[in-house]
Design a protein around this motif. Structure first.
Motif, PDB file in Angstrom:
ATOM      1  N   SER A  76      56.552  17.948 -32.534  1.00 45.84           N
ATOM      2  CA  SER A  76      57.926  17.287 -31.895  1.00 45.84           C
ATOM      3  C   SER A  76      58.772  18.505 -31.520  1.00 45.84           C
ATOM      4  O   SER A  76      59.402  18.598 -30.573  1.00 45.84           O
ATOM      5  CB  SER A  76      58.478  16.302 -32.474  1.00 45.84           C
ATOM      6  N   LYS A 129      57.596  20.741 -28.489  1.00 46.32           N
ATOM      7  CA  LYS A 129      57.629  19.948 -27.477  1.00 46.32           C
ATOM      8  C   LYS A 129      59.048  19.750 -26.942  1.00 46.32           C
ATOM      9  O   LYS A 129      59.435  19.797 -25.669  1.00 46.32           O
ATOM     10  CB  LYS A 129      57.343  18.685 -27.481  1.00 46.32           C
ATOM     11  N   LEU A 130      60.024  19.483 -27.688  1.00 50.31           N
ATOM     12  CA  LEU A 130      61.473  19.693 -27.408  1.00 50.31           C
ATOM     13  C   LEU A 130      61.971  21.079 -26.933  1.00 50.31           C
ATOM     14  O   LEU A 130      62.586  21.232 -26.017  1.00 50.31           O
ATOM     15  CB  LEU A 130      62.442  19.295 -28.552  1.00 50.31           C
ATOM     16  N   ASN A 166      60.833  21.425 -23.420  1.00 51.57           N
ATOM     17  CA  ASN A 166      61.569  20.760 -22.482  1.00 51.57           C
ATOM     18  C   ASN A 166      63.062  21.368 -22.325  1.00 51.57           C
ATOM     19  O   ASN A 166      63.400  21.370 -21.078  1.00 51.57           O
ATOM     20  CB  ASN A 166      62.007  19.175 -23.139  1.00 51.57           C
ATOM     21  N   GLU A 171      63.921  14.233 -23.776  1.00 52.26           N
ATOM     22  CA  GLU A 171      62.513  14.207 -23.022  1.00 52.26           C
ATOM     23  C   GLU A 171      62.190  14.639 -21.709  1.00 52.26           C
ATOM     24  O   GLU A 171      61.015  14.693 -21.346  1.00 52.26           O
ATOM     25  CB  GLU A 171      61.902  12.871 -23.465  1.00 52.26           C
ATOM     26  N   ASN A 205      59.807  15.077 -18.831  1.00 61.76           N
ATOM     27  CA  ASN A 205      58.669  13.867 -19.011  1.00 61.76           C
ATOM     28  C   ASN A 205      59.083  12.892 -18.812  1.00 61.76           C
ATOM     29  O   ASN A 205      58.159  11.678 -18.717  1.00 61.76           O
ATOM     30  CB  ASN A 205      57.964  14.230 -20.493  1.00 61.76           C
TER      31      ASN A 205
END
Length: 285
Positions: free
Chosen positions: A5, A8-9, A12, A81, A84
């Motif tokens: 996570s 992914k952050l 982003n 997010e 996305n």
């Protein structure tokens, strides 16, 4: 290997920073591009460079555009997010009448919802606005449906939002309430709570405009009516204000519910706590 996570952050945030850099290079004239909170931008950069593990706030950015000699203020908030999920976008313009203003924001939100997820979309939103803004311009002054309000009843709306972070939304919530001369309060954070009270006409006007913004989730949870015909005796607030209580949580965005209960009790509205949250409120006193 599946990304964590945190990875992914970071990905982003890197996309967000890259898009902001491109926007700033295009809208480089004074006043065209503005990051509402520079500290949030710094926090994002530090998170990406592993200097901190604390999640930053959502990033608020405003772009001022001139379209056919009319000024449009494009305000957007980037959730963690994004890209996305779609950003929160709201357009402000002082010359459009209210119905056209509401329709413009609804149509822009609809357009953004159809943009492919995973791709930055702010430039697309700007292009859409530049192509379609003229359609919403109405030279004729707005005519109001309100005539004689002597007998109009007073109402109170209790509105629940998944969150209220955006500084531009918070400013518009307060500014519009003041322009319509309605009372109440806005508690930002997660969840966000708004109370507005005034004439049925004014509160409805306010709600139609505010809910046209791009929200993750916002709804009118409780509506109270002046059934006893007490007139202004029904109203509990002299003005509309933003109220901020003790913050908690990882991002310091969860307001203290005990303090909210005290605030409601001060205005003889503590009974509404259970309707809003499903539990009896307890004050910290």
């Amino acid at each position: 290997m599946e990304k964590t996570s945190s990875e992914k952050l970071k990905e982003n945030f890197e996309i967000q920073l890259s898009e902001l850099e491109s926007l700033e290079s295009v809208y480089c004239n004074p006043g065209e591009f503005k990051v509402e909170d520079i500290c949030t931008l710094v926090d994002i950069k530090e998170f990406v460079s592993d200097k901190t593990t604390l999640l930053p706030q959502y990033l608020d950015v405003t772009i001022n555009l001139m379209v056919n000699d009319m000024k449009f203020e494009l305000c957007f908030t980037l959730p963690h997010e994004y890209p996305n999920i779609e950003p929160e976008i709201f357009v402000r313009n002082q010359t459009l009448n209210r119905s056209r203003h509401i329709q413009l924001n609804k149509d822009l939100t609809q357009y953004i919802s159809n943009v492919e997820k995973g791709e930055p979309c702010i430039f697309s939103a700007i292009s859409w606005l530049q192509d379609h803004a003229e359609h919403y311009v109405e030279i004729k002054e707005e005519t109001s449906a309100r005539n004689d309000l002597k007998d109009e009843k007073y109402v109170r709306y209790w509105i629940y939002s998944h969150h209220i972070y955006s500084k531009t939304k918070r400013r518009e919530i307060v500014d519009l309430a003041n322009r319509l001369h309605i009372g109440g309060f806005c508690m930002p954070g997660k969840p966000g709570i708004i109370c507005v009270e005034g004439t049925n006409f004014d509160c409805s006007e306010w709600w139609q405009s505010i809910k046209s913004m791009n929200w993750k989730r916002i709804f009118l949870k409780v509506e109270e009516n002046d059934q006893e015909e007490r007139g202004r005796g029904f109203l509990k607030f002299e003005k509309f204000e933003e109220v901020v209580f003790t913050n908690s949580g990882m991002k310091f965005n969860h307001m203290d519910m005990g303090e909210l209960h005290v605030y409601l009790d001060k205005h003889s509205l503590a009974y509404i706590f259970k309707d809003l949250f499903g539990v009896d409120g307890k004050s910290n006193v």
